[in-house]
Design a protein around this motif. Structure first.
Motif, PDB file in Angstrom:
ATOM      1  N   ASN A  30      44.372  15.379  43.918  1.00  9.43           N
ATOM      2  CA  ASN A  30      43.249  14.643  43.344  1.00  9.43           C
ATOM      3  C   ASN A  30      42.759  15.248  42.025  1.00  9.43           C
ATOM      4  O   ASN A  30      41.744  14.823  41.492  1.00  9.43           O
ATOM      5  CB  ASN A  30      42.094  14.596  44.345  1.00  9.43           C
ATOM      6  CG  ASN A  30      42.348  13.614  45.474  1.00  9.43           C
ATOM      7  OD1 ASN A  30      42.066  12.424  45.366  1.00  9.43           O
ATOM      8  ND2 ASN A  30      42.921  14.108  46.568  1.00  9.43           N
ATOM      9  N   GLY A  31      43.490  16.228  41.523  1.00  9.00           N
ATOM     10  CA  GLY A  31      43.128  16.832  40.245  1.00  9.00           C
ATOM     11  C   GLY A  31      41.842  17.634  40.288  1.00  9.00           C
ATOM     12  O   GLY A  31      41.181  17.809  39.266  1.00  9.00           O
ATOM     13  N   MET A  62      47.063  22.312  53.375  1.00  7.18           N
ATOM     14  CA  MET A  62      46.547  20.951  53.360  1.00  7.18           C
ATOM     15  C   MET A  62      45.312  20.826  52.482  1.00  7.18           C
ATOM     16  O   MET A  62      45.144  19.835  51.751  1.00  7.18           O
ATOM     17  CB  MET A  62      46.232  20.495  54.788  1.00  7.18           C
ATOM     18  CG  MET A  62      47.473  20.232  55.636  1.00  7.18           C
ATOM     19  SD  MET A  62      48.623  19.046  54.876  1.00  7.18           S
ATOM     20  CE  MET A  62      47.571  17.609  54.696  1.00  7.18           C
ATOM     21  N   VAL A  63      44.428  21.812  52.519  1.00  8.98           N
ATOM     22  CA  VAL A  63      43.241  21.784  51.654  1.00  8.98           C
ATOM     23  C   VAL A  63      43.681  21.811  50.189  1.00  8.98           C
ATOM     24  O   VAL A  63      43.209  21.015  49.363  1.00  8.98           O
ATOM     25  CB  VAL A  63      42.314  22.972  51.965  1.00  8.98           C
ATOM     26  CG1 VAL A  63      41.249  23.131  50.878  1.00  8.98           C
ATOM     27  CG2 VAL A  63      41.649  22.776  53.319  1.00  8.98           C
ATOM     28  N   ALA A  64      44.584  22.718  49.878  1.00  7.45           N
ATOM     29  CA  ALA A  64      45.053  22.831  48.495  1.00  7.45           C
ATOM     30  C   ALA A  64      45.757  21.561  48.037  1.00  7.45           C
ATOM     31  O   ALA A  64      45.579  21.114  46.898  1.00  7.45           O
ATOM     32  CB  ALA A  64      45.988  24.022  48.373  1.00  7.45           C
ATOM     33  N   LEU A 101      42.728  24.762  39.410  1.00  6.63           N
ATOM     34  CA  LEU A 101      43.702  25.081  40.446  1.00  6.63           C
ATOM     35  C   LEU A 101      44.956  24.241  40.216  1.00  6.63           C
ATOM     36  O   LEU A 101      44.879  23.015  40.124  1.00  6.63           O
ATOM     37  CB  LEU A 101      43.117  24.773  41.823  1.00  6.63           C
ATOM     38  CG  LEU A 101      44.039  24.985  43.026  1.00  6.63           C
ATOM     39  CD1 LEU A 101      44.380  26.459  43.196  1.00  6.63           C
ATOM     40  CD2 LEU A 101      43.387  24.419  44.292  1.00  6.63           C
ATOM     41  N   ILE A 102      46.122  24.889  40.111  1.00  7.42           N
ATOM     42  CA  ILE A 102      47.346  24.140  39.819  1.00  7.42           C
ATOM     43  C   ILE A 102      48.423  24.270  40.896  1.00  7.42           C
ATOM     44  O   ILE A 102      49.331  23.433  40.962  1.00  7.42           O
ATOM     45  CB  ILE A 102      47.942  24.544  38.452  1.00  7.42           C
ATOM     46  CG1 ILE A 102      48.272  26.042  38.432  1.00  7.42           C
ATOM     47  CG2 ILE A 102      46.989  24.164  37.315  1.00  7.42           C
ATOM     48  CD1 ILE A 102      49.046  26.469  37.187  1.00  7.42           C
ATOM     49  N   ALA A 103      48.352  25.310  41.728  1.00  9.80           N
ATOM     50  CA  ALA A 103      49.381  25.477  42.761  1.00  9.80           C
ATOM     51  C   ALA A 103      48.895  26.466  43.814  1.00  9.80           C
ATOM     52  O   ALA A 103      48.010  27.284  43.551  1.00  9.80           O
ATOM     53  CB  ALA A 103      50.687  25.979  42.143  1.00  9.80           C
TER      54      ALA A 103
END
Length: 422
Positions: A388-389, A380-382, A367-369
């Motif tokens: 945190n990578g 906020m979850v994303a 997941l990058i964006a």
């Protein structure tokens, strides 16, 4: 600059925007007691730029609320403001900056927060006519506000976020709005097809005429714009034009001083330029990221990078790590973006019955964006995951029966607690 430095050293900051302000404020917070001078070309003390094309232009935000701090703050913090001043040269050998009136200001450390300037429409096609505006400064917003009148026809050139925000304001004020985008779709540089479709539909539902793959051939009028000839063969009668076709970093001062330039003023991970006494932050600075270099035009980057630069000035071993976030307000939709979507190969949609929506960008399985529309929980979850990578199964993201908050509980993150979300 890795060892503690003399706290009485002097600092000069060129550029009184968000980044320049943050450098000064952070230096005082960190205990620097030496002279701090903040130099700005505008007559106004540092103010917020994002509301200019949103709440301020709509008349929903008063001027006083734009300012980052009231004027007494600068006296209290012993920060010297030099407003309405252009810096014309940097004398690196003498460690002085030269102002337009010939005044010289000495520094031990210099910070360039010179920002960026909007790309203008060429004069050859009418860019110099009256009532043709860009949207970057308070003066731009004030000038445009007098032209945004119900019943008038606004032509917006450029389908990025600035153009879309201006279109939303115009439509909300009862104007006829036409938006042209030279690329095959709006938001092509910054967002996926899914996000572009969402905002295209939103604007069309408010009566905005969006024309993609269309350019302005010529603006017409004697002294002020009255019409536009488009590449699709149409001719429009227009009352005002807003140009939102991007910005260029303000690098001339740095370049003339012999500093290294690479898509902006080149800095290292501590925001230090090729001259160890000079730093650069914000829209004008290009910095190391993911094995390459990037330049970010965002409030979040301006704030975080400026604070990192202040820490570097105090001698801290600073390594700036970008955690990108952005936002845009259009009509009753708040778009919140986290991460950088470049390099994505898959977009996962998450929609809710109440109109909330989000699009999750993946590069392979990472997941990058995320683009979140009226969905602060998804944002906020994303943000916690991306900062945190960490990633999460795309199938869980797309499942409407999976509470978005539970996605955190499905990822093992040391020292991280999903309960913080509540």
């Amino acid at each position: 600059m890795t060892d503690p430095v003399d706290s009485t050293l002097s600092t000069v900051v060129i550029g009184a925007g968000q980044a320049g302000f943050e450098v000064c404020a952070k230096l005082r917070e960190l205990g620097m007691t030496g002279p701090i001078t903040l130099i700005g070309s505008e007559q106004h003390a540092p103010y917020q730029r994002p509301p200019l094309s949103k709440a301020y232009l709509l008349g929903k935000m008063e001027l006083a609320r734009l300012f980052l701090r009231p004027l007494p703050f600068y006296d209290d913090m012993d920060i010297t403001l030099k407003l309405g001043c252009d810096c014309v040269a940097i004398d690196r050998e003498a460690k002085t900056v030269v102002l337009g009136d010939g005044t010289r200001v000495g520094y031990d450390r210099l910070v360039l927060a010179t920002g960026a300037s909007p790309i203008q429409l060429p004069d050859a096609i009418g860019g110099g006519l009256g009532r043709v505006h860009c949207m970057r400064s308070l003066a731009d917003a004030d000038a445009l506000a007098t032209r945004f009148v119900p019943g008038q026809h606004a032509l917006i050139i450029g389908g990025g976020y600035i153009g879309l925000e201006a279109a939303a304001v115009g439509a909300a004020l009862g104007m006829k709005v036409t938006l042209v985008e030279a690329s095959t779709r709006i938001l092509k540089r910054v967002a996926a097809t899914e996000t572009a479709r969402y905002f295209r539909d939103l604007h069309k539902s408010h009566g905005v005429d969006i024309r993609e793959g269309v350019t302005v051939m010529r603006l017409t009028g004697d002294t002020s714009v009255t019409g536009a000839e488009l590449s699709d063969g149409s001719v429009l009668d227009v009352d005002v034009v807003v140009v939102g076709i991007g910005v260029r970093p303000n690098i001339d001062l740095a370049k003339a001083a012999g500093l290294e330039i690479e898509n902006g003023i080149k800095v290292d991970a501590a925001c230090i330029t090729s001259d160890p006494a000079i730093l650069a932050v914000g829209d004008c600075a290009s910095f190391p990221h993911a094995g390459g270099r990037i330049r970010l035009e965002s409030v979040g980057n301006a704030i975080d990078q400026a604070r990192a630069a202040a820490e570097a000035i105090t001698g801290a071993q600073t390594q700036y790590t970008v955690k990108p976030w952005f936002w845009s307000d259009q009509y009753d939709v708040k778009l919140q973006i986290v991460g950088l979507s470049q390099g994505y190969d898959r977009v996962v949609a998450r929609a809710c019955d109440d109109g909330r929506a989000s699009y999750w960008y993946y590069a392979a399985d990472q997941l990058i964006a995320v683009d979140a529309m009226n969905d602060p929980r998804a944002y906020m979850v994303a943000k916690r995951l991306i900062d945190n990578g960490k990633s999460v199964d795309p199938n869980l993201v797309s499942d409407p029966n999976v509470d978005v908050r539970s996605l955190l509980q499905r990822v093992r993150m040391d020292g991280f607690h999903a309960a913080l979300l509540h």
